[in-house]
Write a protein that holds these residues in place. Structure first.
Motif, mmCIF file in Angstrom:
data_model
loop_
_atom_site.group_PDB
_atom_site.id
_atom_site.type_symbol
_atom_site.label_atom_id
_atom_site.label_comp_id
_atom_site.label_asym_id
_atom_site.label_seq_id
_atom_site.Cartn_x
_atom_site.Cartn_y
_atom_site.Cartn_z
ATOM 1 N N TYR A 24 0.819 -1.220 0.000
ATOM 2 C CA TYR A 24 0.000 0.000 0.000
ATOM 3 C C TYR A 24 0.852 1.268 0.000
ATOM 4 N N ASN A 25 0.322 2.282 -0.646
ATOM 5 C CA ASN A 25 0.868 3.624 -0.516
ATOM 6 C C ASN A 25 0.079 4.307 0.609
ATOM 7 N N PRO A 26 0.704 4.569 1.757
ATOM 8 C CA PRO A 26 -0.053 5.107 2.891
ATOM 9 C C PRO A 26 -0.624 6.501 2.634
ATOM 10 N N ALA A 27 -0.042 7.214 1.668
ATOM 11 C CA ALA A 27 -0.530 8.562 1.377
ATOM 12 C C ALA A 27 -1.889 8.535 0.707
ATOM 13 N N MET A 89 7.010 7.213 -0.803
ATOM 14 C CA MET A 89 5.762 6.572 -1.266
ATOM 15 C C MET A 89 5.431 5.328 -0.461
ATOM 16 N N ASP A 90 6.463 4.577 -0.118
ATOM 17 C CA ASP A 90 6.245 3.300 0.553
ATOM 18 C C ASP A 90 5.861 3.494 2.015
ATOM 19 N N ASN A 91 6.423 4.540 2.623
ATOM 20 C CA ASN A 91 6.290 4.718 4.074
ATOM 21 C C ASN A 91 5.323 5.828 4.475
ATOM 22 N N GLY A 92 5.127 6.809 3.583
ATOM 23 C CA GLY A 92 4.262 7.942 3.919
ATOM 24 C C GLY A 92 5.012 9.121 4.506
ATOM 25 N N LYS A 93 6.328 8.997 4.624
ATOM 26 C CA LYS A 93 7.104 10.089 5.248
ATOM 27 C C LYS A 93 7.294 11.242 4.263
ATOM 28 N N GLY A 322 3.534 13.702 7.392
ATOM 29 C CA GLY A 322 2.960 12.919 6.295
ATOM 30 C C GLY A 322 1.948 11.918 6.830
ATOM 31 N N ALA A 323 1.833 10.795 6.100
ATOM 32 C CA ALA A 323 0.889 9.755 6.518
ATOM 33 C C ALA A 323 1.578 8.798 7.485
ATOM 34 N N VAL A 324 0.809 8.217 8.419
ATOM 35 C CA VAL A 324 1.374 7.120 9.204
ATOM 36 C C VAL A 324 1.365 5.880 8.313
ATOM 37 N N VAL A 325 2.074 4.838 8.746
ATOM 38 C CA VAL A 325 2.496 3.839 7.766
ATOM 39 C C VAL A 325 1.389 2.933 7.220
ATOM 40 N N SER A 326 0.343 2.699 8.005
ATOM 41 C CA SER A 326 -0.687 1.760 7.533
ATOM 42 C C SER A 326 -2.001 2.039 8.247
ATOM 43 N N GLN A 327 -3.052 1.452 7.715
ATOM 44 C CA GLN A 327 -4.357 1.637 8.350
ATOM 45 C C GLN A 327 -4.408 1.001 9.748
ATOM 46 N N PRO A 328 -3.918 -0.244 9.904
ATOM 47 C CA PRO A 328 -3.931 -0.800 11.277
ATOM 48 C C PRO A 328 -3.133 0.069 12.249
ATOM 49 N N HIS A 329 -2.023 0.642 11.758
ATOM 50 C CA HIS A 329 -1.222 1.475 12.663
ATOM 51 C C HIS A 329 -1.975 2.761 12.995
ATOM 52 N N GLN A 330 -2.656 3.320 11.994
ATOM 53 C CA GLN A 330 -3.462 4.524 12.253
ATOM 54 C C GLN A 330 -4.519 4.218 13.317
ATOM 55 N N LEU A 356 -7.542 14.196 3.807
ATOM 56 C CA LEU A 356 -7.091 15.144 2.775
ATOM 57 C C LEU A 356 -8.007 15.038 1.551
ATOM 58 N N GLU A 357 -7.736 15.891 0.586
ATOM 59 C CA GLU A 357 -8.630 15.917 -0.580
ATOM 60 C C GLU A 357 -8.097 15.086 -1.744
ATOM 61 N N GLY A 358 -8.984 14.802 -2.689
ATOM 62 C CA GLY A 358 -8.605 14.181 -3.964
ATOM 63 C C GLY A 358 -8.003 12.801 -3.773
ATOM 64 N N ASP A 359 -6.886 12.566 -4.467
ATOM 65 C CA ASP A 359 -6.228 11.253 -4.437
ATOM 66 C C ASP A 359 -5.836 10.812 -3.038
ATOM 67 N N TYR A 360 -5.687 11.790 -2.152
ATOM 68 C CA TYR A 360 -5.158 11.477 -0.817
ATOM 69 C C TYR A 360 -6.259 11.228 0.218
ATOM 70 N N ALA A 361 -7.501 11.220 -0.228
ATOM 71 C CA ALA A 361 -8.626 11.097 0.716
ATOM 72 C C ALA A 361 -8.586 9.780 1.491
ATOM 73 N N GLY A 362 -8.003 8.739 0.880
ATOM 74 C CA GLY A 362 -7.957 7.434 1.564
ATOM 75 C C GLY A 362 -6.673 7.221 2.349
ATOM 76 N N GLY A 363 -5.834 8.254 2.459
ATOM 77 C CA GLY A 363 -4.539 8.098 3.152
ATOM 78 C C GLY A 363 -4.703 8.082 4.664
ATOM 79 N N TYR A 364 -3.618 7.718 5.329
ATOM 80 C CA TYR A 364 -3.685 7.491 6.794
ATOM 81 C C TYR A 364 -3.024 8.655 7.542
ATOM 82 N N TYR A 365 -3.766 9.725 7.721
ATOM 83 C CA TYR A 365 -3.194 10.927 8.340
ATOM 84 C C TYR A 365 -3.754 11.137 9.749
ATOM 85 N N ILE A 366 -2.923 11.630 10.625
ATOM 86 C CA ILE A 366 -3.360 11.966 11.995
ATOM 87 C C ILE A 366 -2.760 13.320 12.366
#
Ligand code: NAD
Length: 481
Positions: A24-27, A89-93, A322-330, A356-366
Motif C-alpha cells: 500500500y501507498n499510505p498517502a 511513497m512506501d512509508n508515507g514520510k 505525512g501519513a502514518v504507515v498503515s491503516q492498522p497502525h493509524q 485530505l482531498e482528492g487522491d489522498y482522501a484514503g490516506g492514513y493521516y493523523i
C-alpha cells in the motif's frame, strides 16, 4: 502493477509459490505494487546461496570487501532522488525527510562500515616471556538480518553493511510494510557487481519469512530491529538454539526540560523529537516532562507551533507531517488517543484523523497530538504508541522527574534540556537508557554504541560493536619457551 522481487544468489526472482502480497501507498491508501509472499523454501534457497558464497567472501581481503561497500554507498548517493521518492511513497514520510535523512544515512552506513573494517583490529595479551595470546575475530557465518518499517533503508543498511564488512554473508528480510527501497538496493548491489550469494533479500511476512530465518538451524546469528513483543518471541526461539542475538526494540523515551534550558533551541528541537516521521522513530521523545516554572509558557508556545505543522501529502512541498504507515497502525494510534481521554487526559491539540482531498482522501493521516493531565504511570504514558502523540507532565525536582522517566519497562533513548553543567551529567548518569542526548536530539556519530536497556533490547549496534557482533573472537595462546 510493479512486482518487487526477491534477491537470491545475485538474481531478482519471484517467490517459489508465486504468491504475492499487496503493498500500500499510505498517502493514498491504495495498493501500488506487489511483494513476494515468500516462505521457508525461498529462505532455504537464500541460505544455500549465502552458505556457498561464505568461504570466498569471508576470506576476501578487507580492502576488496571495503571497495564493494564503498561502491554501494556511492550508488545510493547517485540514486538518491529515486530512492527518496520510493521511500516516501512506501512509508508515507515527507519526501524532504527521506531526501535529507533516510537515504543519505543509508549511504553513510555503507560508507562508514566500508571504511571501519579497514581500521578494525583485535587484541593481544602478553604474558611477559611465558606466552602471547592474540585474538582472531572471524566472521560468524550466514547472518540473519530482520528490519522494521519506520526507517526502512536506513535501518536495513545499519545491519547489512556491518555484516558484509565483517565477512558474513547475509539472508535479510525487510519489513513487508515497506519493502521497496530494499528491492531497489538489490538492484544497486547487482550494479555494484557484488558477488552472487553474498547478500540475499527475501521479502514477505514476519510469521513466514522472518520465522524461517530465526528458526533456521544453520543461521547462527540474528540481528533484529522491531517491536518488543516480536523481539521476545524471536529470543524464545533463537536463545535455546544458542544463536548470537542483537535485539533493537521499542521505546517510550523521556524528554526532560529544565527551566534553565536554551528555550528557543529546545522548542525547535522538541517539535522535531516529538513529530519527525509522524513520531514513528524509536528515538522520539514521546513523554515530555517540563519543570513547573516553565510549564505554562512551554505549553502555550509548543501547542501553537504544533498547530502550525502542515499535515499533508508526503511529496507536497511544505508538508511537515505525512501519513502514518498503515491503516492498522493509524487505528492503533487513534485507539491510544481514546485511551488517553479515558485515563483523564486533555487533548490540547490534534487527536483526530485528517482527511485530505482528492487522491489522498484514503490516506492514513493523523493530526499531531499533545495531551496533558495524565498520571506518569497510566498506560498512555507507559506503552509505546509510535505515532504523532506526546504527553506533557510538569515536575518539581530532579528526583521526581528521574522516577517518572525511569518508570517504564523501556530504556532506549532520552533527552535532557538544561544549561546547568553538573545537573546535565547527574541526569545522564541516572537515566535508564542506552542513549542520552543533552541539549540535542538525533545527533549521531556512527562510531558510538547504539541500543537500549530493559525491554528496549539486548546488545548494541554501531561502530566496532557491530563488527564485534558479526565476528566471533577466538583466543590463540602461543607458549614462548
Ligand atoms: P515488528 O516487530 O512488527 O516487525 C519488525 C520486523 O520483524 C518485520 O520485518 C517483521 O516482518 C518481522 N517479524 C514479525 N514477526 C516476526 C516473527 N515471528 N519472526 C521473525 N520476524 C518477524 O516491528 P515494526 O512494527 O515493523 O516496527 C516498529 C517497532 O520497531 C517499534 O516498536 C519501534 O520502537 C521498533 N524500532 C526499534 C528501533 C531500535 O533501534 N531500537 C528502531 C526502529 C524501530
Amino acid at each position: 502493477m510493479q512486482k518487487i522481487l526477491n534477491y537470491i544468489n545475485g538474481e531478482l526472482i519471484a517467490p517459489q509459490s508465486d504468491k504475492w502480497l499487496d503493498n500500500y501507498n499510505p498517502a493514498t491508501g491504495k495498493v501500488y505494487s506487489l511483494i513476494p509472499d515468500s516462505d521457508s523454501a525461498d529462505v532455504e534457497a537464500a541460505y544455500t546461496a549465502a552458505k556457498a558464497a561464505f568461504p570466498e567472501w569471508s576470506t576476501l581481503s578487507k580492502d576488496k570487501r571495503s571497495a564493494y561497500l564503498l561502491k554501494i554507498a556511492a550508488l545510493i548517493e547517485q540514486h538518491l532522488d529515486r530512492l527518496a521518492l520510493a521511500e516516501s511513497m512506501d512509508n508515507g514520510k515527507p519526501l524532504k525527510l527521506a531526501k535529507t535523512v533516510d537515504i543519505p544515512r543509508a549511504a553513510s552506513n555503507f560508507h562508514f562500515y566500508g571504511t571501519a573494517i579497514l581500521h578494525y583490529a583485535s587484541h593481544a595479551h602478553s604474558m611477559e616471556d611465558t606466552a602471547i595470546n592474540y585474538t582472531l575475530r572471524q566472521p560468524v557465518g550466514v547472518a540473519g538480518c530482520i528490519s522494521p518499517w519506520n526507517l526502512p533503508l536506513y535501518l536495513f543498511s545499519w545491519k547489512v553493511a556491518p555484516a558484509l564488512a565483517a565477512g558474513c554473508t547475509v539472508v535479510a528480510k525487510p519489513s513487508e510494510v515497506t519493502p521497496m527501497t530494499a528491492y531497489l538496493l538489490s538492484e544497486i548491489c547487482i550494479e555494484a557487481g557484488l558477488p552472487k550469494g553474498v547478500f540475499n533479500i527475501v521479502h514477505g511476512l514476519g510469521g513466514k519469512v522472518g520465522s524461517a530465518i530465526v528458526s533456521h538451524k544453520d543461521i547462527p546469528l540474528i540481528s533484529f530491529t522491531g517491536g518488543t513483543a516480536t523481539g521476545k518471541h524471536i529470543a524464545g526461539i533463537a536463545a535455546p538454539m544458542f544463536k548470537k542475538l542483537s535485539l533493537e526494540l521499542g521505546g517510550k523515551n523521556p524528554n526532560i526540560i529544565f527551566a534553565d534550558c536554551d528555550y528557543e533551541k529546545m522548542l525547535a528541537t522538541t517539535l522535531q523529537s516529538s513529530f519527525a516521521n509522524q513520531g514513528q522513530i524509536c528515538l522520539c521523545g514521546s513523554r515530555i516532562f517540563i519543570e513547573r516554572p516553565l510549564y505554562e509558557k512551554f505549553k502555550t508556545d509548543f501547542v501553537s507551533r504544533v498547530k502550525a505543522l502542515k499535515v499533508g501529502a508526503p511529496q507536497e512541498e511544505g508538508t511537515k507531517v505525512g501519513a502514518v504507515v498503515s491503516q492498522p497502525h493509524q487505528e492503533k494510534i487513534l485507539s491510544y488517543i481514546e485511551l488517553a481521554k479515558q485515563e483523564g487526559g486533555t487533548v490540547l491539540t490534534g487527536g483526530n484523523k485528517v482527511i485530505l482531498e482528492g487522491d489522498y482522501a484514503g490516506g492514513y493521516y493523523i493530526d499531531p497530538t499533545v495531551i496533558e493531565g495524565l498520571d506518569f504511570n497510566c498506560r498512555t504514558n507507559q506503552e509505546e504508541i509510535f505515532g504523532p502523540v506526546v504527553t506533557l507532565t510538569p515536575f518539581d525536582t530532579e528526583e521526581e522527574v528521574l522516577k517518572m522517566a525511569n518508570s517504564t519497562t523501556y530504556g532506549l533513548a532520552s533527552i535532557v534540556w538544561t544549561e546547568h553543567l553538573t545537573r546535565a551529567h547527574r541526569m545522564a548518569n541516572q537515566i535508564h537508557a542506552g542513549i542520552v542526548w543533552i541539549n540535542c536530539w538525533l545527533l549521531r556519530d556512527l562510531r558510538t554504541p547504539f541500543g537500549g536497556v530493559k525491554a528496549s533490547g539486548v546488545g548494541r549496534e554501531g561502530g566496532f560493536e557491530a563488527l564485534d557482533f558479526f565476528t566471533e573472537p577466538k583466543n590463540v595462546c602461543v607458549k614462548l619457551k
